[in-house]
Write a protein that holds these residues in place. Structure first.
Motif, short mmCIF file in Angstrom:
data_model
loop_
_atom_site.label_atom_id
_atom_site.label_comp_id
_atom_site.label_asym_id
_atom_site.label_seq_id
_atom_site.Cartn_x
_atom_site.Cartn_y
_atom_site.Cartn_z
N MET A 197 2.75 -7.16 -3.52
CA MET A 197 3.73 -6.17 -3.97
C MET A 197 3.83 -6.10 -5.49
O MET A 197 3.87 -5.01 -6.07
CB MET A 197 5.11 -6.46 -3.38
CG MET A 197 6.16 -5.42 -3.75
SD MET A 197 5.73 -3.73 -3.20
CE MET A 197 6.18 -3.87 -1.45
N ALA A 198 3.90 -7.25 -6.16
CA ALA A 198 4.01 -7.23 -7.63
C ALA A 198 2.82 -6.51 -8.25
O ALA A 198 2.99 -5.72 -9.20
CB ALA A 198 4.12 -8.66 -8.16
N VAL B 27 3.43 1.66 -11.56
CA VAL B 27 4.40 1.95 -12.63
C VAL B 27 3.77 1.89 -14.00
O VAL B 27 3.94 2.81 -14.82
CB VAL B 27 5.60 0.99 -12.53
CG1 VAL B 27 6.60 1.24 -13.65
CG2 VAL B 27 6.29 1.13 -11.17
N LEU B 28 3.05 0.81 -14.29
CA LEU B 28 2.51 0.62 -15.64
C LEU B 28 1.22 1.38 -15.89
O LEU B 28 0.97 1.82 -17.01
CB LEU B 28 2.31 -0.87 -15.92
CG LEU B 28 3.55 -1.75 -15.83
CD1 LEU B 28 3.22 -3.17 -16.25
CD2 LEU B 28 4.70 -1.19 -16.68
N LYS B 29 0.41 1.53 -14.85
CA LYS B 29 -0.89 2.19 -15.05
C LYS B 29 -0.87 3.67 -14.69
O LYS B 29 -1.44 4.50 -15.40
CB LYS B 29 -1.98 1.46 -14.26
CG LYS B 29 -2.24 0.05 -14.78
CD LYS B 29 -3.41 -0.62 -14.07
CE LYS B 29 -3.66 -2.02 -14.63
NZ LYS B 29 -4.80 -2.69 -13.94
N ARG B 30 -0.21 4.01 -13.57
CA ARG B 30 -0.17 5.42 -13.15
C ARG B 30 1.04 6.16 -13.66
O ARG B 30 1.09 7.38 -13.59
CB ARG B 30 -0.23 5.51 -11.62
CG ARG B 30 -1.57 5.12 -11.01
CD ARG B 30 -1.75 5.76 -9.64
NE ARG B 30 -0.79 5.27 -8.66
CZ ARG B 30 0.14 6.02 -8.07
NH1 ARG B 30 0.27 7.31 -8.38
NH2 ARG B 30 0.96 5.48 -7.17
N GLY B 31 2.04 5.44 -14.16
CA GLY B 31 3.22 6.10 -14.71
C GLY B 31 4.18 6.65 -13.68
O GLY B 31 4.90 7.62 -13.95
N VAL B 32 4.21 6.05 -12.49
CA VAL B 32 5.14 6.50 -11.45
C VAL B 32 6.58 6.21 -11.90
O VAL B 32 6.88 5.10 -12.36
CB VAL B 32 4.85 5.76 -10.12
CG1 VAL B 32 5.93 6.04 -9.08
CG2 VAL B 32 3.48 6.17 -9.59
N GLU C 25 0.83 -1.20 0.00
CA GLU C 25 0.00 0.00 0.00
C GLU C 25 0.86 1.25 0.00
O GLU C 25 0.52 2.25 -0.65
CB GLU C 25 -0.94 -0.02 1.21
CG GLU C 25 -2.00 -1.11 1.14
CD GLU C 25 -3.02 -0.99 2.27
OE1 GLU C 25 -2.96 0.00 3.03
OE2 GLU C 25 -3.87 -1.89 2.37
N ILE C 26 1.98 1.22 0.71
CA ILE C 26 2.89 2.36 0.69
C ILE C 26 3.53 2.50 -0.69
O ILE C 26 3.63 3.60 -1.24
CB ILE C 26 3.98 2.18 1.78
CG1 ILE C 26 3.33 2.31 3.16
CG2 ILE C 26 5.09 3.21 1.61
CD1 ILE C 26 4.28 2.04 4.31
N ALA C 27 3.93 1.38 -1.27
CA ALA C 27 4.51 1.42 -2.62
C ALA C 27 3.51 1.97 -3.63
O ALA C 27 3.87 2.76 -4.51
CB ALA C 27 4.95 0.02 -3.02
N ALA C 28 2.26 1.58 -3.50
CA ALA C 28 1.24 2.01 -4.46
C ALA C 28 1.01 3.51 -4.42
O ALA C 28 0.61 4.11 -5.43
CB ALA C 28 -0.07 1.27 -4.18
N ARG C 29 1.26 4.15 -3.27
CA ARG C 29 1.00 5.59 -3.13
C ARG C 29 2.23 6.45 -3.40
O ARG C 29 2.15 7.68 -3.37
CB ARG C 29 0.49 5.90 -1.72
CG ARG C 29 -0.86 5.27 -1.38
CD ARG C 29 -1.43 5.88 -0.12
NE ARG C 29 -0.55 5.69 1.03
CZ ARG C 29 -0.63 4.68 1.89
NH1 ARG C 29 -1.55 3.75 1.71
NH2 ARG C 29 0.19 4.59 2.92
N ALA C 30 3.38 5.82 -3.64
CA ALA C 30 4.64 6.55 -3.74
C ALA C 30 4.70 7.41 -5.01
O ALA C 30 4.04 7.12 -6.01
CB ALA C 30 5.81 5.58 -3.72
#
Length: 209
Positions: free
Chosen positions: A67-68, A75-80, A38-43
């Protein structure tokens, strides 16, 4: 700025954390070493280190529940903006061949194969001069002839030459930096590469793909 440094028991997190903290101070960046998806997803930025064998690192990442999926979403959907380091870069490939055939993340098409350098020591370990193949914001201020620190026996052969941003000569061209869209990866360790590595980290933190 919130930077997630992914902890899946397969990276040199302490030195990487210190390097990102140092270069992120002027940006008021918060560096979180985390195994929480969840932290990774919001970074706002994601860093994936990796030390060891490709199959072990890939399995360890898959064992962190959610995590994956969180990385794919961010990365792939939000473009982080994302950077993989060492085996963290290699896992961007389609397939790794270390010990056994192992599926990678397949974010940058290619294969991870053994370094073939007759007469030279493998692992490729120590300082080597970069050769810049194509300009990229993460390589701004870094030139052909600048050196970086490597420790690896396997190399990422990209399917599309446009995705190789830099290489080194070690009996053959060996990929040093890959990238496409909002994704980059370095075979060398920027946290151990002194001024060149710190410049690359600063560039990554300032990057707006």
């Amino acid at each position: 700025m919130h930077v997630a440094l992914i902890d899946y028991d397969s990276g040199n997190l302490h030195s990487a954390e210190k390097a990102f903290q140092k270069m992120g101070r002027d940006l008021d960046a918060r560096i979180d070493v985390t195994s929480d998806p969840e932290i990774a997803a919001r970074a706002d930025r994601i860093v994936l280190p990796g030390d060891g064998a490709f199959p072990a690192c890939r399995a360890a990442l898959g064992e962190v529940d959610g995590m994956a999926e969180a990385l794919r979403e961010a990365v792939l959907k939000r473009g982080v903006p994302f950077i993989g380091i060492c085996v963290g870069m290699q896992m961007l490939a389609t397939t790794g061949h270390e010990y056994r055939r192992t599926a990678g993340l397949d974010w940058i098409a290619g294969e991870v194969e053994a370094i073939d350098a007759p007469g030279l020591k493998v692992p490729h370990m120590g300082w080597n001069d970069l050769v810049i193949d194509r300009p990229h914001p993460v390589l701004e201020g870094i030139s052909t002839g600048d050196h970086a620190y490597f420790v690896h026996s396997w190399q990422f052969r990209v399917a599309d030459p446009a995705h190789r941003l830099a290489h080194v000569d070690y009996g053959q061209p060996v990929t040093a930096v890959v990238g496409r869209d909002n994704i980059v990866g370095t075979q060398f360790h920027p946290e151990k590469s002194q001024a060149v590595g710190l410049r690359l980290i600063a560039n990554f933190l300032n990057w707006r793909p």
